[in-house]
Design an enzyme around this catalytic site. Structure first.
Site, PDB file in Angstrom:
ATOM      1  N   ILE A  90      -7.187   8.118  -0.976  1.00 22.33           N
ATOM      2  CA  ILE A  90      -7.117   6.653  -1.065  1.00 22.33           C
ATOM      3  C   ILE A  90      -7.959   6.172   0.124  1.00 22.33           C
ATOM      4  O   ILE A  90      -7.807   6.657   1.242  1.00 22.33           O
ATOM      5  CB  ILE A  90      -5.655   6.135  -1.016  1.00 22.33           C
ATOM      6  CG1 ILE A  90      -5.601   4.607  -0.918  1.00 22.33           C
ATOM      7  CG2 ILE A  90      -4.862   6.712   0.133  1.00 22.33           C
ATOM      8  CD1 ILE A  90      -4.172   4.046  -1.120  1.00 22.33           C
ATOM      9  N   SER A  91      -8.865   5.243  -0.129  1.00 21.38           N
ATOM     10  CA  SER A  91      -9.811   4.845   0.916  1.00 21.38           C
ATOM     11  C   SER A  91      -9.113   4.165   2.092  1.00 21.38           C
ATOM     12  O   SER A  91      -8.026   3.593   1.947  1.00 21.38           O
ATOM     13  CB  SER A  91     -10.856   3.889   0.347  1.00 21.38           C
ATOM     14  OG  SER A  91     -11.419   4.432  -0.819  1.00 21.38           O
ATOM     15  N   GLN A  92      -9.773   4.175   3.229  1.00 22.47           N
ATOM     16  CA  GLN A  92      -9.299   3.454   4.429  1.00 22.47           C
ATOM     17  C   GLN A  92      -9.158   1.973   4.075  1.00 22.47           C
ATOM     18  O   GLN A  92     -10.038   1.421   3.401  1.00 22.47           O
ATOM     19  CB  GLN A  92     -10.357   3.659   5.512  1.00 22.47           C
ATOM     20  CG  GLN A  92     -10.054   3.034   6.846  1.00 22.47           C
ATOM     21  CD  GLN A  92     -11.285   3.070   7.756  1.00 22.47           C
ATOM     22  OE1 GLN A  92     -12.405   3.247   7.296  1.00 22.47           O
ATOM     23  NE2 GLN A  92     -11.065   2.890   9.036  1.00 22.47           N
ATOM     24  N   ARG A 112       0.811  -1.218   0.000  1.00 19.70           N
ATOM     25  CA  ARG A 112       0.000   0.000   0.000  1.00 19.70           C
ATOM     26  C   ARG A 112       0.851   1.276   0.000  1.00 19.70           C
ATOM     27  O   ARG A 112       0.457   2.304  -0.529  1.00 19.70           O
ATOM     28  CB  ARG A 112      -0.922  -0.027   1.230  1.00 19.70           C
ATOM     29  CG  ARG A 112      -1.969   1.058   1.246  1.00 19.70           C
ATOM     30  CD  ARG A 112      -2.964   0.775   2.365  1.00 19.70           C
ATOM     31  NE  ARG A 112      -3.465   1.991   2.991  1.00 19.70           N
ATOM     32  CZ  ARG A 112      -4.559   2.634   2.586  1.00 19.70           C
ATOM     33  NH1 ARG A 112      -5.261   2.168   1.591  1.00 19.70           N
ATOM     34  NH2 ARG A 112      -4.936   3.726   3.199  1.00 19.70           N
TER      35      ARG A 112
END
Ligand code: SAM
Length: 665
Positions: free
Chosen positions: A61-63, A35
């Site tokens: 960027i999403s959790q 990530r």
């Protein structure tokens, strides 16, 4: 290159699996995709935090958990043909590419789709194709899709996208008529016309902007609501305003009266939202004086090392200093205790004590575990006096740690390399034997025995602390807070069954961690939680907060102190709610049964700011905010809207100071 494999493992386990994502394809894929390669360079260290992060083009960027949840809900399987609308950084597409056959991803910002494409190439993920465009039109040439993931929130599912779903296919998308909050919806296509919908819960996504989504116009910030339109109910800041108990000036004796409601407690823990704010120190001093003078508290235990605090204790209780006592608090961060507010408090405590008999005086103790070398010396000095044979054995055992005592982190590194705890057995035995001989030693002088045993406990726990420091933060954090708790209990025990203590430590140590992300996700416990478990309602936890002002802090560990401006609090934080209530200085009583409506509103987790000795306004959201539940953390919250940095003590020797004055150099 940074190796974050361990952090990645931990993220998958704690943030994703533990919250209920079970699909092994998803968990494996998230374990495989780095990530950190999908976030901007400067934010890599936060890549495995439990939060969305900003990326280029003002997007996010999403959790990690949300990515896992959506992919699991969409039931991505090997062999699938997948479409993602809103590729953003490309992370979710990359994760799906580790499971499915092919992934097509559309992103409306060209900058993002180029970056995401380059990332896929560098990682060799050659089954992902990314293009720039309006994803609400879908990708007709590559349809039909087994799975469609829409990673931005729209008012409804775009018709062209829905039609590109294969029979048996699954689509997951945030849908909502508000651009700020949506419901996560799963659609399964059973045949040409039959689509089944399922509601998976509330979420917050950036808007889906396009022909079949929101218009760009609609996404501009709304005009402020007309003054004429009535508010549906009282806002949370209004409820805070109604519940807030205004506080007098800090210098007025009445300030401390706020703590009268906790006068019966066994321990009152006073927090702080930074390690360098004058108002927090002065408020804690005023409250502590009140608890001592009116409610019989005789212990002040602080987040400082035992041997350093011991030299302040000798001064406040007017006890003789040992032969080679060193001036206190000379190591980083010196301003935390060597500041004018602490000095004034120490002087007032001494003045109070000098009018009392020795056994009635209030002591000042340290709960922390960093000053390993001073603690070793203190144990040896004590044993030299009371038991020379035990002192000889202690020298031998502590000899194992002596080479590392000045720089104990090096011991941790060595233990890591060699894979064993070379010095552990000796320091554990030392404490045990000291405690076994307590009756013999205690007879000589109870205070001196308490001092020696606290130092021996510090050496034992510090040995373990530095050893586990390299294995990640939760373990060492827990060891440190458990050490603080054990030391507090030892002081209470030594002072007798009626002894009562005031504790000064950062909000992160005293706000009950068990019901917040800290405990639930990061597995961290803390002093406040342990006190609640042990003393129940006999523990009062009081947090402190501020909106803006200045703070004493450093850029990095061991670097010089600076005074920085505190950035005004974020709109999504508890601090902003307090600020918007327009009170300058107040107390909120958060105990059950008080202000029920407000309490219910505040229970819902929000961000809370934690500034330590390091303050990095540039990365403030990720360095200093974390999701909490204020009424679950604290029994009361003290608010100062604007605060100022502490003033460090001068580094010159004070003229005409008492011989025992502890802040010498
Ligand atoms: N899944 C992404 C990740 O892992 O980084 C995060 C996606 S982000 C929450 C949502 C993205 O949707 C933004 O990058 C935004 O630019 C994009 N977006 C919004 N409307 C879009 C549209 N109509 N077509 C394509 N992308 C869109």
């Amino acid at each position: 290159m940074l190796d974050l494999t361990h952090e990645r493992e931990r993220m998958v386990e704690r943030q994703v699996a533990r919250r209920g994502v079970k699909n092994s394809y998803v968990l494996e894929a998230m374990r495989a995709v780095p990530r950190e390669r999908f976030v901007p360079e400067g934010l890599r260290e936060f890549a495995y935090e439990d939060t969305p992060l900003p990326i280029e083009a003002g997007q996010t960027i999403s959790q990690p958990y949300i990515v896992g949840l959506m992919i699991e809900a969409a039931d991505v399987r090997p062999g699938d043909n997948v479409l993602e609308v809103g590729a953003g950084s490309g992370y979710a597409a990359a994760v799906m590419s580790r499971i499915a056959d092919r992934v097509y991803a559309i992103e409306r910002h060209d900058e993002l789709s180029r970056l995401a494409g380059a990332r896929m190439r560098r990682l060799g993920y050659d089954n992902v194709q990314i293009r720039t465009g309006d994803g609400t039109q879908g990708w007709p040439e590559a349809a039909p899709f087994d799975v469609i993931l829409v990673a931005a929130g729209g008012p409804a599912i775009p018709q062209p996208v829905k039609e590109q779903l294969d029979i048996g296919g699954r689509l997951v998308m945030p849908v909502g008529t508000s651009q700020r909050e949506q419901r996560l919806v799963k659609v399964t296509r059973h045949d040409a016309t039959h689509f089944e919908e399922e509601d998976l819960g509330g979420v917050t996504f950036v808007p889906l902007i396009g022909e079949h989504g929101w218009s760009e116009e609609a996404c501009r910030p709304a005009e402020p609501r007309s003054l004429k339109s009535p508010a549906p109910t009282r806002s949370t800041p209004e409820l805070i305003r109604a519940a807030a108990e205004p506080l007098p000036e800090l210098d007025e004796p009445a300030f401390g009266a706020l703590s009268d409601r906790f006068g019966e407690a066994r321990v009152v823990l006073l927090g702080e939202a930074s390690h360098g704010t004058s108002e927090f120190y002065r408020a804690r001093a005023a409250i502590t004086r009140r608890l001592i003078e009116r409610h019989g508290f005789t212990i002040v235990a602080v987040e400082a090392d035992w041997p350093d605090a011991a030299s302040l204790d000798r001064y406040v209780r007017d006890r003789r200093a040992p032969d080679h006592a060193e001036p206190a608090f000379r190591r980083f961060p010196t301003w935390m205790w060597r500041n004018t507010d602490v000095e004034a408090f120490i002087e007032s405590l001494r003045a109070w004590n000098l009018n009392r008999r020795l056994e009635e005086r209030t002591g000042f103790y340290g709960l922390d575990l960093y000053n390993l070398s001073a603690s070793i010396r203190a144990v040896l000095d004590y044993l030299d006096k009371v038991d020379p044979e035990a002192a000889r054995v202690a020298r031998e055992r502590y000899g194992c740690l002596t080479p590392w005592a000045k720089e104990p982190q090096a011991y941790g590194r060595m233990a890591l390399t060699h894979g064993y705890a070379q010095c552990e057995a000796g320091v554990v035995k030392m404490l045990r034997e000291l405690m076994e001989n307590r009756l013999q030693y205690f007879g000589t002088d109870g205070d001196q025995f308490l001092d020696a045993s606290a130092n021996a406990r510090l050496v034992k726990n510090a040995e373990a602390y530095y050893r586990v420091m390299y294995y990640g933060s939760a373990k060492s954090w827990n060891l440190r807070d458990t050490h603080m708790f054990e030391t507090l209990c030892a002081i209470l025990e030594a002072k007798g069954p009626n002894a009562k203590a005031v504790v000064w430590a950062h909000n992160s140590h005293i706000g009950d961690a068990s019901k917040t992300e800290m405990g639930l996700v990061r597995e961290e416990l803390n002093l406040g939680q342990l006190c609640r478990e042990r003393f129940g309602k006999g523990a009062a936890l009081i947090g402190f907060g501020t909106h803006s002002g200045t703070v004493a802090c450093a850029d990095n560990w061991d670097e010089p102190m600076q005074v920085k401006r505190v950035t005004p609090s974020r709109p999504d934080s508890y601090e902003r709610l307090a600020h918007d209530s327009h009170g300058n200085r107040f107390l909120l009583d958060l105990r059950e049964g008080m202000h029920e409506e407000l309490r219910r509103r505040l229970l819902e987790p929000r961000l809370e700011r934690f500034i330590g000795v390091i303050y990095r306004p540039e990365t403030e959201r990720w360095s200093h905010y974390s999701a909490c539940s204020l009424p679950q953390q604290f029994d009361a919250y003290v608010w100062f809207d604007e605060t100022t940095a502490v003033t460090p003590l001068p580094t010159t020797v004070r003229q005409g100071a008492e011989e025992t004055y502890p802040f010498g150099l």
